[in-house]
Design a protein around this motif. Sequence first.
Motif, mmCIF file in Angstrom:
data_model
loop_
_atom_site.group_PDB
_atom_site.id
_atom_site.type_symbol
_atom_site.label_atom_id
_atom_site.label_comp_id
_atom_site.label_asym_id
_atom_site.label_seq_id
_atom_site.Cartn_x
_atom_site.Cartn_y
_atom_site.Cartn_z
ATOM 1 N N LEU A 157 39.873 85.034 -23.879
ATOM 2 C CA LEU A 157 39.518 86.429 -24.155
ATOM 3 C C LEU A 157 39.138 87.073 -22.829
ATOM 4 O O LEU A 157 38.200 86.634 -22.154
ATOM 5 N N GLU A 158 39.894 88.105 -22.432
ATOM 6 C CA GLU A 158 39.634 88.809 -21.184
ATOM 7 C C GLU A 158 39.355 90.278 -21.477
ATOM 8 O O GLU A 158 40.110 90.928 -22.197
ATOM 9 N N ALA A 159 38.268 90.790 -20.884
ATOM 10 C CA ALA A 159 37.946 92.221 -20.972
ATOM 11 C C ALA A 159 37.300 92.630 -19.652
ATOM 12 O O ALA A 159 36.171 93.115 -19.611
ATOM 13 N N LYS A 160 38.025 92.410 -18.562
ATOM 14 C CA LYS A 160 37.506 92.735 -17.230
ATOM 15 C C LYS A 160 37.691 94.214 -16.944
ATOM 16 O O LYS A 160 38.669 94.830 -17.350
ATOM 17 N N HIS A 161 36.712 94.778 -16.215
ATOM 18 C CA HIS A 161 36.775 96.175 -15.757
ATOM 19 C C HIS A 161 36.904 97.161 -16.927
ATOM 20 O O HIS A 161 37.585 98.171 -16.827
ATOM 21 N N CYS A 162 36.261 96.830 -18.030
ATOM 22 C CA CYS A 162 36.185 97.750 -19.180
ATOM 23 C C CYS A 162 34.832 98.463 -19.097
ATOM 24 O O CYS A 162 33.812 97.931 -19.551
ATOM 25 N N ARG A 163 34.828 99.632 -18.488
ATOM 26 C CA ARG A 163 33.558 100.254 -18.120
ATOM 27 C C ARG A 163 32.708 100.686 -19.322
ATOM 28 O O ARG A 163 31.498 100.872 -19.189
ATOM 29 N N PHE A 164 33.331 100.868 -20.491
ATOM 30 C CA PHE A 164 32.565 101.310 -21.660
ATOM 31 C C PHE A 164 32.113 100.157 -22.556
ATOM 32 O O PHE A 164 31.342 100.364 -23.486
ATOM 33 N N LEU A 165 32.617 98.956 -22.309
ATOM 34 C CA LEU A 165 32.256 97.816 -23.151
ATOM 35 C C LEU A 165 30.870 97.315 -22.765
ATOM 36 O O LEU A 165 30.629 96.959 -21.617
ATOM 37 N N ALA A 166 29.956 97.266 -23.748
ATOM 38 C CA ALA A 166 28.558 96.920 -23.455
ATOM 39 C C ALA A 166 28.158 95.562 -23.999
ATOM 40 O O ALA A 166 27.251 94.924 -23.462
ATOM 41 N N GLU A 167 28.805 95.101 -25.061
ATOM 42 C CA GLU A 167 28.371 93.839 -25.662
ATOM 43 C C GLU A 167 29.503 93.209 -26.454
ATOM 44 O O GLU A 167 30.489 93.876 -26.814
ATOM 45 N N LEU A 168 29.347 91.916 -26.731
ATOM 46 C CA LEU A 168 30.273 91.192 -27.591
ATOM 47 C C LEU A 168 29.734 91.178 -29.013
ATOM 48 O O LEU A 168 28.528 91.348 -29.235
ATOM 49 N N PRO A 169 30.594 90.958 -30.007
ATOM 50 C CA PRO A 169 30.117 90.883 -31.399
ATOM 51 C C PRO A 169 29.110 89.752 -31.589
ATOM 52 O O PRO A 169 29.147 88.739 -30.878
ATOM 53 N N ASP A 170 28.255 89.907 -32.575
ATOM 54 C CA ASP A 170 27.218 88.903 -32.833
ATOM 55 C C ASP A 170 27.793 87.546 -33.192
ATOM 56 O O ASP A 170 27.179 86.510 -32.924
ATOM 57 N N ASP A 171 28.972 87.523 -33.833
ATOM 58 C CA ASP A 171 29.547 86.259 -34.293
ATOM 59 C C ASP A 171 30.513 85.636 -33.289
ATOM 60 O O ASP A 171 31.368 84.834 -33.661
ATOM 61 N N THR A 172 30.379 85.995 -32.023
ATOM 62 C CA THR A 172 31.264 85.433 -31.001
ATOM 63 C C THR A 172 31.239 83.907 -31.017
ATOM 64 O O THR A 172 32.239 83.253 -30.681
ATOM 65 N N LYS A 173 30.124 83.331 -31.438
ATOM 66 C CA LYS A 173 29.998 81.875 -31.472
ATOM 67 C C LYS A 173 31.017 81.213 -32.401
ATOM 68 O O LYS A 173 31.253 80.002 -32.324
ATOM 69 N N ARG A 174 31.655 81.991 -33.269
ATOM 70 C CA ARG A 174 32.669 81.443 -34.180
ATOM 71 C C ARG A 174 34.007 81.197 -33.487
ATOM 72 O O ARG A 174 34.886 80.560 -34.053
ATOM 73 N N LEU A 175 34.166 81.687 -32.275
ATOM 74 C CA LEU A 175 35.416 81.470 -31.522
ATOM 75 C C LEU A 175 35.389 80.072 -30.910
ATOM 76 O O LEU A 175 35.316 79.890 -29.693
ATOM 77 N N VAL A 176 35.447 79.075 -31.755
ATOM 78 C CA VAL A 176 35.146 77.691 -31.352
ATOM 79 C C VAL A 176 36.186 77.103 -30.411
ATOM 80 O O VAL A 176 35.923 76.076 -29.770
#
Length: 817
Positions: free
Chosen positions: A474-493
């Motif tokens: 999962l890549e989201a580099k240089h996304c100036r408006f992105l502030a946080e990841l979803p709470d359930d990111t831990k499910r991306l096992v």
Amino acid sequence: MAKQQSRGFHHACSHQAAQQLHGRDDVKERIIKEILCDTNHVNSCTIICIVAGSGLGKTSLLHVLHNDQRILDAFDKRIWIHMTDKFDKLKFFWKIVEYAIHDHCHITNLSFLEEMVKEELADKKCLFFLDDAEIEDRDFWFSALQVLNSGTKGNVVVIATTSTTVAACTGGATHSYYLNPLSEDNNVTLLQQYACIDQDIQSNPDLMKIAKKFVTRFGENPLNLKALGGLLSHSDTVPLDKLKFEQNNVPCLQLCHDLLPIHLQHCLAFCSLFPKGYIFDKHYMVVLWISQGFVVPVEGRELEDIGIGYFSELLCRSFFEYSPSHSDTDDKFVMHELVFNMVVSVSYNKYFRSEDNLTDIPESICHLSLVSSQIQTVQLMSRTEDLKDLHTLLVIQPEHQQYKTSFPTIILVGLGDFFLKFTSLKTLDLSCTEIEELPSSIAALRRLHYLSLNSTSIRALPSELCSLSNLQTLEAKHCRFLAELPDDTKRLVSLRHLHLGKELGFVRLPPGVGQLTKLQTLPVFHVGHGCSIGELRSLDNLRDCLLVAGLENVSNGGEAREAGLKDKQHLQDLTLQWQDSSIDDDDDDDDAEDVAEQVLDSLQPHPNLQELAIRRYEGSRFPPWMESSSSLPSLVSLTLDSCFSCTQLPAIAQLPSLKFLSVRKTYDVQRLSNGKHGDGVIKFPSLELLNLWEMYGLEELFEASDDGGDCPRLKKICISRCPDLKRLPCVPSVVELVLHCCDELPDIPELVSLRSLRIEGFHGVSSLSLPPGLPALKKLEIRCCDELSSVSRLSELTGVERIKIVRCPKLDWPRSN
């Protein structure tokens, strides 16, 4: 017989070395002589044109010229431009500006762009390498050369082309060189190098007979022999009797392709999705290959390591070449035009690259890329309505290099329905598209392994994304408006790579990210906002680089120890960073310094670490592990930045592998080496580069030994804004010295190897006295010294080949060519 004869061939290379010339040394030396010729100090730039057919070594010759030390010494800038089929004046000037600022240029006003180029070239002697320059337009060359002539006298343009008329279109090249096919002896030598043959072919009649067959059949083009050599070097036995060279009409490169293992054929075919001339990043390509399942698992090895082996084998087989505009250590590569055309020809039925919005997409394809240099809208559903299945969608910028501020070139319409239709997608790259949100239908992509949203305006990731249990990257580099990841990111096992870096601020990680135990790549980890440093404890597979920021949010050493950095044996590059104290100035916390010292003491890394940076450290002393050669035996690079409270640096002079040392904004440190070393012990035994910035209290570096044995490998010293530094130690190995923004020139001892001296920004100094005892000095540069009116001993520097004085308005010195 064939099996017996083939025993001279064996695989002994992990990859081919950097570009080497065969049979071109004479022309190389003649071109260098023309480049360096004193007659180049005229108003018009020198134009050198190299003409040869495709595959005959034009780019290899340019590469060798580009990296020649004599060229490096003679020019301020070397600018390499690969000129594609669709080049025009706008793109040409874009490339020069982008090369200068290392960022994307989006200016479309040609006149303004020309002025930017002129300003960039002012006061600089430049050498331009224009590769694959096939433009036969006199107006283009007149405009381009007119701007290139605006710089310092002595600019040179070296053009490589297959066209015999380009030289005339430039207004007449100063010198033209036509490359002929190599001789038989040079072809045999080339084949021997790339085949990694363990004996001299010339002394073995059987091998010589085989080699001559190759040369006779394919020797007109050196690229063919390189590919054949790569084929032989990776074959336990060479089925020469089956190849039947005299009767086989299959083109050489295709023959070498067809004899590849099937997994390497798949990897090569995937490369056809990228535009001609694209600069391939090795690690990016490996991750893409893994996402498609092209990399075959091997017990006990990571997929990424296996994939790197695939890339290295393709490099050894000459399907890839080192990018001539990058250092060989940058892991950037290109594919020769002939190789690229062959790869496209054998993969067209499954892979399709759409470079405009009009061409029909064949219904048989499974892998699709969209390439655009101009903003356009793509109706996804109508463009793909005939497709039955799709495994790959890549949006690619043709500029060959992703910049931090890349602007979107494609607007995708119908993304939600697209996801619902093509549920077999494994690889999805939406970088540099005009996208602000992902539709919730992303949840339908159960097989998705790779998702990239780099340089988009995405503001949030949907919670449905977290249901993609097969997602590996999962890549989201240089996304100036992105502030946080979803709470359930831990499910991306299955997640192995998580890239979230951006210029300003950071992307908050949710609690539970420590459960992603397969993570190998996590470049940025910010402590705070519900994410404790203890989340790092289980992430022992992390490799390459890691920035741990927000350390002011760690309350004590015990909490810091939970990160388990000492167990992360695959980490190579570690940055430990506190918040800028000026942002949150809390004078009430008297324990901040003590806490910072406890935290740093508890963040000892694994001994395998190669690069360490400590920024904005709030403590006044450094921990013992930084001074121990047993704790940091592999450390190559150390950066200490803005450690304002420190009055003494750690005793690092005995670190055995330290090559690069940078210290900045440690205002109260008086000495680089604190003296905790025994008599007779060599200080900094491996140091090659020393950078010191804004050390206002620094009085001396270290007390050099009488025999001059300290820093035996130090090559370059850069010192900026160190006003109290009165003298430099005697280090005979130094070849380059840069002094910037000081009140006076420090005492410079006899530096017998010094080749380059640069003095810049001594604004209040009216006179300088150059040091004696510089017998090897070849280049002297004095810049931006507003009050400087005299330079003594200038006439004594009889061996200097180049003197450059810029923006010193009061200095009167004899100007001559």
